[in-house]
Design a protein around this motif. Structure first.
Motif, mmCIF file in Angstrom:
data_model
loop_
_atom_site.group_PDB
_atom_site.id
_atom_site.type_symbol
_atom_site.label_atom_id
_atom_site.label_comp_id
_atom_site.label_asym_id
_atom_site.label_seq_id
_atom_site.Cartn_x
_atom_site.Cartn_y
_atom_site.Cartn_z
ATOM 1 N N CYS A 1 -8.306 -1.175 -3.538
ATOM 2 C CA CYS A 1 -8.025 -1.404 -2.120
ATOM 3 C C CYS A 1 -9.035 -0.748 -1.178
ATOM 4 O O CYS A 1 -9.003 0.470 -0.964
ATOM 5 N N HIS B 1 0.821 -1.218 0.000
ATOM 6 C CA HIS B 1 0.000 0.000 0.000
ATOM 7 C C HIS B 1 0.853 1.265 0.000
ATOM 8 O O HIS B 1 2.013 1.227 0.381
ATOM 9 N N PRO B 2 0.247 2.401 -0.362
ATOM 10 C CA PRO B 2 0.978 3.671 -0.258
ATOM 11 C C PRO B 2 1.245 4.024 1.205
ATOM 12 O O PRO B 2 0.440 3.693 2.074
ATOM 13 N N HIS C 1 -4.662 3.019 -7.126
ATOM 14 C CA HIS C 1 -4.548 1.974 -6.085
ATOM 15 C C HIS C 1 -5.858 1.867 -5.286
ATOM 16 O O HIS C 1 -6.316 0.769 -4.972
ATOM 17 N N CYS D 1 -7.395 1.094 2.020
ATOM 18 C CA CYS D 1 -6.872 2.448 1.817
ATOM 19 C C CYS D 1 -7.995 3.443 1.501
ATOM 20 O O CYS D 1 -7.918 4.604 1.877
#
Ligand SMILES: [Zn+2]
Lengths: 219, 199
Positions: free
Chosen positions: A34, A5-6, A30, A37
């Motif tokens: 996800c 993940h970021p 993303h 997130c």
């Protein structure tokens, strides 16, 4: 479901609207994959809301109110709405589809090595290049470092490097000092999105001659 | 704080959507194009939007007024998309203000992008009611807990959110190492109990 993940910092800047267009687009892509997130971003926006609500109000005159009231009958400007809601699915994020205006196969791919082809998409970002990488099944991107940062999101297939194996929706962010040589998984070609603020720099002797050709194409 | 049972009841009852004055105004606008409701909403939110526009002081007063107009016009046009079960009215207005400001900054810097800030919000219509409820609760919790944050953390959050500065810009302006800014933001976010994936 994504495994990589970021960083919190990127999600926060994304939620606050201060991330550059190209990086924000990659983080947004993303989020498409996800739920965790997405949930974090909603909560991070709640921080913005709390600060917004408790700001010291700056007086706004009735002149402005009347001006807005006079415009209420205007037609709302048409905004390209994104294709069907694809949150949570593994289909190409709508945002990317808009930038690509077609399928992966319609894009003007440029061959860099036998295993690597690159095509650039226009986000208008003055500082960051926004590109798609196509790595042949089992192919390796030669050892490279980054003069700046590199953000990657897997769209199809996957690759592995010293930190693990990445599948669609997985996100990586690497800084200047990190070197790696990602290898596409053996059974499928890999397509990933890469956002760079400086060109790649191959470090292996065999490919070093190419560095001058890998100039950054922001925009 | 309300007890869970009560809240559950409020938001599942067919007529009893969770109502606050501003959500009610948005619903009136959506259903009846109610200008009086819009005027009330304007008097409350326009001064906050202007404060938001002017914080960080990189925007002129003229552009700030332009932003207020643009945001309030969008509020009118998009009121039908507001879902009181998903978010508080203030969250919804804040999101529009943030998007319009981002777009305005990009316009002023004359860079031409095919993407508008609102394209970056994933469609979350598929979100489960449970997640929606959690998000709304987190909003209430954050509002309450914000007051207890140490001043140095609030100051940095204000730079990041109200002024729209990156961590690096905040560090430069406050004359602090980037690492200090990052760790203060992270500490604040942890205190506010935001859930996130560790990287
Ligand atoms: Zn994630």
């Amino acid at each position: 479901m994504a495994t990589f993940h970021p960083q919190l910092e990127l999600l926060t800047e994304h939620a606050a609207g201060s991330l550059s267009v190209a990086q924000s687009a990659c983080v947004a892509a993303h989020l498409n994959y996800c739920a965790e997130c997405r949930h974090s971003v909603v909560q991070l926006q709640n921080i913005g809301t709390a600060l917004f609500e408790s700001a010291d109000p700056v007086p706004v005159g009735d002149v402005l109110l009347n001006r807005v009231l006079a415009r209420l009958d205007e037609e709302a400007p048409l905004h390209h709405s994104s294709p069907a809601d694809q949150a949570g699915s593994n289909a190409t994020p709508a945002l990317l589809q808009r930038l690509m205006q077609g399928d992966f196969s319609d894009l003007p791919w440029r061959k860099v090595t036998d295993a690597l082809r690159i095509t650039r998409l226009q986000t208008g970002d003055p500082n960051y290049e926004f590109a798609l990488y196509h790595i042949k099944a089992g192919g390796v991107i030669p050892d490279h470092g980054h003069r700046g940062s590199e953000m990657t999101l897997i769209l199809e297939g996957g690759f592995s490097d010293d930190r693990g194996t990445y599948h669609p929706g997985d996100f990586t962010y690497r800084r200047q000092e990190d070197e790696h040589a990602p290898q596409a998984l053996a059974d499928q070609d890999c397509i990933c999105l890469a956002v760079l603020d400086a060109p790649l720099r191959f470090t292996g002797w065999k490919y070093r001659w190419m560095n001058p050709f890998l100039r950054l194409h922001a925009g | 704080m309300q007890v869970v049972g009560e809240k559950q009841n409020v938001w599942t009852a067919p007529t009893g959507r969770r109502t606050d004055e501003w959500s009610e105004c948005l619903t009136q606008i959506a259903e009846h194009e109610d200008r009086a409701a819009f005027t009330r909403l304007f008097r409350h939110f326009a001064p906050l939007i202007k404060a938001f526009a002017l914080s960080g002081s990189t925007m002129s007063a003229t552009h700030a007024d332009e932003l207020v107009q643009e945001v309030m016009l969008k509020v009118w046009q998009k009121a039908g998309a507001f879902n009181p079960e998903k978010a508080a009215a203030s969250t919804w207005v804040y999101t529009i203000a943030r998007n319009c400001r981002t777009d305005m900054f990009r316009r002023l810097q004359k860079f031409d992008t095919p993407l508008a800030a609102e394209d970056f919000t994933p469609e979350q219509d598929g979100e489960e009611p449970f997640a929606q409820l959690q998000s709304k609760r987190s909003g209430e919790r954050i509002r309450e807990m914000m007051a207890d944050l140490p001043a140095d953390q609030t100051q940095i959050l204000a730079k990041v959110y109200m002024e729209g500065k990156s961590h690096a810009e905040a560090a430069a302006e406050l004359d602090l190492p980037l690492g200090t800014v990052k760790s203060r933001v992270r500490l604040a976010i942890q205190k506010l109990q935001v859930q996130f994936e560790r990287v």
